[in-house]
Write a protein that holds these residues in place. Structure first.
Motif, short mmCIF file in Angstrom:
data_model
loop_
_atom_site.label_atom_id
_atom_site.label_comp_id
_atom_site.label_asym_id
_atom_site.label_seq_id
_atom_site.Cartn_x
_atom_site.Cartn_y
_atom_site.Cartn_z
N LEU A 1 10.02 -9.94 17.55
CA LEU A 1 8.72 -9.57 16.97
C LEU A 1 8.75 -9.63 15.46
O LEU A 1 9.76 -9.31 14.83
CB LEU A 1 8.33 -8.16 17.42
CG LEU A 1 8.28 -7.93 18.93
CD1 LEU A 1 7.98 -6.47 19.21
CD2 LEU A 1 7.26 -8.83 19.60
N GLN A 2 7.62 -10.03 14.90
CA GLN A 2 7.43 -10.03 13.45
C GLN A 2 6.20 -9.17 13.12
O GLN A 2 5.34 -8.95 13.96
CB GLN A 2 7.25 -11.45 12.91
CG GLN A 2 8.35 -12.42 13.31
CD GLN A 2 8.09 -13.08 14.64
OE1 GLN A 2 6.97 -13.55 14.90
NE2 GLN A 2 9.10 -13.15 15.50
N GLU A 3 6.14 -8.71 11.87
CA GLU A 3 5.07 -7.85 11.37
C GLU A 3 4.98 -6.55 12.17
O GLU A 3 3.90 -6.14 12.61
CB GLU A 3 3.73 -8.59 11.33
CG GLU A 3 3.67 -9.65 10.25
CD GLU A 3 2.25 -10.07 9.86
OE1 GLU A 3 1.27 -9.42 10.29
OE2 GLU A 3 2.13 -11.06 9.11
N VAL A 4 6.12 -5.92 12.35
CA VAL A 4 6.18 -4.57 12.91
C VAL A 4 6.13 -3.60 11.73
O VAL A 4 6.81 -3.80 10.72
CB VAL A 4 7.46 -4.37 13.74
CG1 VAL A 4 7.46 -3.00 14.40
CG2 VAL A 4 7.61 -5.47 14.78
N ALA A 5 5.33 -2.55 11.84
CA ALA A 5 5.09 -1.65 10.71
C ALA A 5 5.42 -0.20 11.06
O ALA A 5 5.41 0.19 12.24
CB ALA A 5 3.64 -1.75 10.24
N SER A 6 5.67 0.57 10.04
CA SER A 6 5.84 2.02 10.17
C SER A 6 5.38 2.69 8.88
O SER A 6 5.78 2.29 7.78
CB SER A 6 7.31 2.37 10.44
OG SER A 6 7.50 3.77 10.39
N ASN A 7 4.48 3.68 9.03
CA ASN A 7 4.01 4.48 7.88
C ASN A 7 3.30 3.60 6.84
O ASN A 7 3.55 3.72 5.65
CB ASN A 7 5.19 5.24 7.25
CG ASN A 7 4.73 6.30 6.25
OD1 ASN A 7 3.60 6.78 6.31
ND2 ASN A 7 5.62 6.64 5.32
N HIS A 8 2.42 2.74 7.32
CA HIS A 8 1.60 1.91 6.43
C HIS A 8 0.12 2.14 6.74
O HIS A 8 -0.57 1.26 7.26
CB HIS A 8 1.94 0.42 6.61
CG HIS A 8 3.08 -0.04 5.78
ND1 HIS A 8 2.98 -0.26 4.42
CD2 HIS A 8 4.37 -0.32 6.10
CE1 HIS A 8 4.14 -0.67 3.94
NE2 HIS A 8 5.01 -0.70 4.93
N PRO A 9 -0.42 3.31 6.38
CA PRO A 9 -1.82 3.61 6.72
C PRO A 9 -2.82 2.73 5.99
O PRO A 9 -3.99 2.65 6.40
CB PRO A 9 -1.97 5.08 6.30
CG PRO A 9 -0.91 5.30 5.29
CD PRO A 9 0.25 4.44 5.70
N GLU A 10 -2.39 2.04 4.91
CA GLU A 10 -3.33 1.20 4.16
C GLU A 10 -3.62 -0.13 4.86
O GLU A 10 -4.60 -0.81 4.53
CB GLU A 10 -2.79 0.93 2.75
CG GLU A 10 -1.71 -0.14 2.65
CD GLU A 10 -0.36 0.25 3.24
OE1 GLU A 10 0.49 -0.64 3.42
OE2 GLU A 10 -0.16 1.46 3.53
N LEU A 11 -2.79 -0.52 5.83
CA LEU A 11 -3.03 -1.76 6.56
C LEU A 11 -4.26 -1.61 7.45
O LEU A 11 -4.62 -0.50 7.87
CB LEU A 11 -1.82 -2.13 7.40
CG LEU A 11 -0.57 -2.58 6.63
CD1 LEU A 11 0.61 -2.77 7.59
CD2 LEU A 11 -0.83 -3.88 5.87
N GLU A 12 -4.90 -2.73 7.74
CA GLU A 12 -6.10 -2.70 8.57
C GLU A 12 -5.83 -1.95 9.88
O GLU A 12 -4.87 -2.22 10.58
CB GLU A 12 -6.54 -4.13 8.90
CG GLU A 12 -7.82 -4.21 9.72
CD GLU A 12 -8.21 -5.62 10.08
OE1 GLU A 12 -9.31 -5.79 10.65
OE2 GLU A 12 -7.43 -6.55 9.81
N GLY A 13 -6.69 -1.00 10.18
CA GLY A 13 -6.54 -0.20 11.38
C GLY A 13 -5.68 1.04 11.18
O GLY A 13 -5.60 1.88 12.06
N SER A 14 -4.98 1.13 10.04
CA SER A 14 -4.11 2.26 9.68
C SER A 14 -2.84 2.29 10.55
O SER A 14 -2.76 2.96 11.59
CB SER A 14 -4.84 3.60 9.81
OG SER A 14 -3.99 4.66 9.40
N ALA A 15 -1.83 1.54 10.09
CA ALA A 15 -0.56 1.45 10.81
C ALA A 15 0.36 2.59 10.38
O ALA A 15 1.39 2.38 9.76
CB ALA A 15 0.10 0.09 10.55
#
Length: 280
Positions: free
Chosen positions: A37-51
């Motif tokens: 997998l690519q573009e896995v996020a953690s604690n990134h609320p600024e990303l679209e949808g709030s990741a």
């Protein structure tokens, strides 16, 4: 062995909402042995949808029977908490080694700001023998950075092939020096952010000086057919037209064992489509 590669767009689907469970549902239906997998996020609320959730942990928990490897190339701290973004690999089969490679990121003033890029390498005890499975996500905006990353991948591949060629076990060595066999045979996958026929695509597949040359698994299984688009479907804002960004490349010794490469074009859970490799 079935390998799935997917840029999951931090789980943000067509409606702009994050639904990691939708990603998990698609993966379970595909029933892979190895998940890249690519573009896995953690604690990134600024990303679209709030990741804001830790997606690395969510995915590892959902596939508890798999061995899980995370490699966020981007690790930023806010209020002493890590904000992670990058790659993950999960395997049903035993993993004997893991190498986390940080790829070059040369300054490019002519390009919009990018981000650090990395590559996971896992040595897997597959049914057909040991194989390296590698997953990456190359730079999108900067051609200079993407070419530098392609060249580093070629160097790392040559290095692995040479180490495999000269490998001799020495049981007298302490554990950190006794890594065990790391084969030249490899499966590379991910979002390479390049198009078939581009200079960097040609350079990645150039046979000179890399040990075991790489083969585009799609071209090997679909001779004479154009690559199926892996992004630009279902009306997502990016890109402006359907195109291929995601690939499987295999070493030439594995190419005859590739049974199928397919793009799963139905899902709207990400702006990229999952791609599936079946290999004996």
């Amino acid at each position: 062995m079935r390998v799935v590669s997917w840029n999951i767009h931090w789980g943000c689907g067509k409606d702009g909402r994050i639904r990691i469970h939708a990603i998990i549902d698609v993966l379970r239906k595909l029933n892979p042995d190895v998940i890249c997998l690519q573009e896995v996020a953690s604690n990134h609320p600024e990303l679209e949808g709030s990741a804001s959730a830790n997606q690395f942990k969510q995915l590892a928990g959902a596939f508890g029977a798999y061995h899980s490897v995370q490699a966020p190339a981007s690790e930023i701290y806010r209020n002493n908490l890590p904000r992670l973004f990058g790659n993950a690999l999960l395997s049903k089969f035993r993993i004997t080694q893991v190498h986390r490679h940080l790829l070059p990121w040369p300054p490019d003033p002519s390009s919009p700001p990018g981000m650090p890029r990395g590559m996971i390498e896992a040595v897997i005890d597959a049914p057909g023998g040991k194989v390296r499975v590698l997953t990456t996500h190359l730079e999108y905006y900067s051609l200079a950075q993407r070419i530098a990353q392609v060249r580093q991948i070629r160097y790392l591949h040559w290095e692995a092939c040479e180490r495999a060629r000269t490998f001799e076990p020495d049981p007298t060595l302490d554990a950190p020096y006794q890594l065990g066999f790391r084969p030249g045979s490899a499966i590379y996958c991910g979002d390479f952010n390049l198009n078939p026929g581009s200079p960097e695509y040609a350079e990645l597949l150039a046979p000179e000086g890399v040990g075991l040359p790489l083969v585009d698994a799609w071209s090997a299984t679909h001779p004479g057919q154009s690559h199926m688009p892996t992004a630009g479907l279902h009306g997502f804002a990016w890109p402006d037209k359907p195109d291929c960004y995601d690939y499987f490349f295999v070493t030439e010794d594995l190419a005859p064992r590739v049974n199928a490469v397919e793009v799963q074009s139905e899902t709207i859970a990400s702006d990229h489509q999952p791609i599936v490799l079946d290999i004996s």
